[in-house]
Design an enzyme around this catalytic site. Structure first.
Site, PDB file in Angstrom:
ATOM      1  N   ARG A  87      17.809  20.434 171.048  1.00 52.61           N
ATOM      2  CA  ARG A  87      16.710  20.785 171.948  1.00 52.61           C
ATOM      3  C   ARG A  87      17.036  22.063 172.720  1.00 52.61           C
ATOM      4  O   ARG A  87      18.098  22.173 173.327  1.00 52.61           O
ATOM      5  CB  ARG A  87      16.497  19.633 172.924  1.00 52.61           C
ATOM      6  CG  ARG A  87      15.499  19.915 174.011  1.00 52.61           C
ATOM      7  CD  ARG A  87      15.337  18.748 174.937  1.00 52.61           C
ATOM      8  NE  ARG A  87      16.599  18.406 175.585  1.00 52.61           N
ATOM      9  CZ  ARG A  87      16.816  17.282 176.240  1.00 52.61           C
ATOM     10  NH1 ARG A  87      15.876  16.379 176.338  1.00 52.61           N
ATOM     11  NH2 ARG A  87      17.972  17.052 176.803  1.00 52.61           N
ATOM     12  N   HIS A 139      13.400  19.091 166.021  1.00 51.60           N
ATOM     13  CA  HIS A 139      14.530  18.847 166.915  1.00 51.60           C
ATOM     14  C   HIS A 139      14.338  17.588 167.732  1.00 51.60           C
ATOM     15  O   HIS A 139      13.223  17.169 168.032  1.00 51.60           O
ATOM     16  CB  HIS A 139      14.796  20.050 167.827  1.00 51.60           C
ATOM     17  CG  HIS A 139      13.870  20.148 169.002  1.00 51.60           C
ATOM     18  ND1 HIS A 139      14.024  19.379 170.129  1.00 51.60           N
ATOM     19  CD2 HIS A 139      12.786  20.929 169.224  1.00 51.60           C
ATOM     20  CE1 HIS A 139      13.072  19.681 171.002  1.00 51.60           C
ATOM     21  NE2 HIS A 139      12.303  20.618 170.473  1.00 51.60           N
ATOM     22  N   CYS A 140      15.482  16.982 168.052  1.00 56.65           N
ATOM     23  CA  CYS A 140      15.548  15.918 169.045  1.00 56.65           C
ATOM     24  C   CYS A 140      16.488  16.462 170.113  1.00 56.65           C
ATOM     25  O   CYS A 140      16.588  17.675 170.272  1.00 56.65           O
ATOM     26  CB  CYS A 140      16.012  14.600 168.421  1.00 56.65           C
ATOM     27  SG  CYS A 140      17.436  14.713 167.343  1.00 56.65           S
ATOM     28  N   VAL A 141      17.175  15.641 170.848  1.00 55.98           N
ATOM     29  CA  VAL A 141      18.044  16.159 171.905  1.00 55.98           C
ATOM     30  C   VAL A 141      19.253  16.881 171.304  1.00 55.98           C
ATOM     31  O   VAL A 141      19.512  18.041 171.586  1.00 55.98           O
ATOM     32  CB  VAL A 141      18.476  15.045 172.886  1.00 55.98           C
ATOM     33  CG1 VAL A 141      19.478  15.575 173.903  1.00 55.98           C
ATOM     34  CG2 VAL A 141      17.256  14.476 173.606  1.00 55.98           C
TER      35      VAL A 141
END
Length: 176
Positions: A29, A108-110
């Site tokens: 992220r 994206h994720c974290v």
């Protein structure tokens, strides 16, 4: 060395996954502070769509100003996507690859290790890879990606011919 610099150095590099003419960029992220660097990375990889599968934590205005669409498909960390997210993911791919077959979709994720790789693995499975090969392809570029619960989900996932090449053109796809 500043704390910010050390944290940035620890972030995994974006992972470009290419298969059968489709391109995905798995990233962690960005933040409002790193958004300009993130945009440069996206442009370098011909990204026209970002799929955000974590909770919103940065302003998307600059991305949109640069012609990059942001689609929110958040789902719980450490888990697999609910059916609605899976369906919307394939709709995004259909729309984007029909509009611009050469483009890359960033997701994206974290940390870019769980939720984002699972969505890319689903696309790879729909493109014909066995789940083991899809996971291996992603893990080769994104070490530590996909946890046991997510792996079990991918193992049970049955492709539905959602991504299928049309007219023999290697870069075109359709969602059925």
């Amino acid at each position: 060395m500043s704390i910010t610099m050390r944290q940035k150095d620890l972030r995994p590099a974006p992972a470009l996954i290419e298969y059968k003419g489709m391109k995905f960029l798995i990233t962690d992220r960005p933040s409002d502070i790193t958004i300009n660097h993130y945009i440069m990375e996206l442009k370098k990889n011909n990204v026209n769509t970002v799929v955000r599968v974590c909770e919103p934590s940065y302003n998307t205005d600059e991305l949109e100003t640069q012609g990059i669409t942001v689609k929110d498909l958040a789902f719980e960390d450490g888990t697999f996507p609910p059916q609605q997210v899976v369906d919307e993911w394939f709709e995004v791919l259909k729309d984007k690859y029909q509009q611009n077959p050469e483009a890359c979709v960033a997701v994206h994720c974290v940390a870019g290790l769980g939720r984002a790789p699972v969505l890319v693995a689903l696309a790879l499975i729909e493109l014909g890879l066995k789940y083991e090969a899809a996971v291996e392809m992603i893990r080769d570029k994104r070490r530590g990606a996909i946890n046991a619960k997510q792996l079990s989900f991918l193992e049970k996932y049955k492709p539905k011919a959602r991504l299928k090449h049309k007219n023999g053109h290697k870069n075109s796809c359709s969602v059925q």
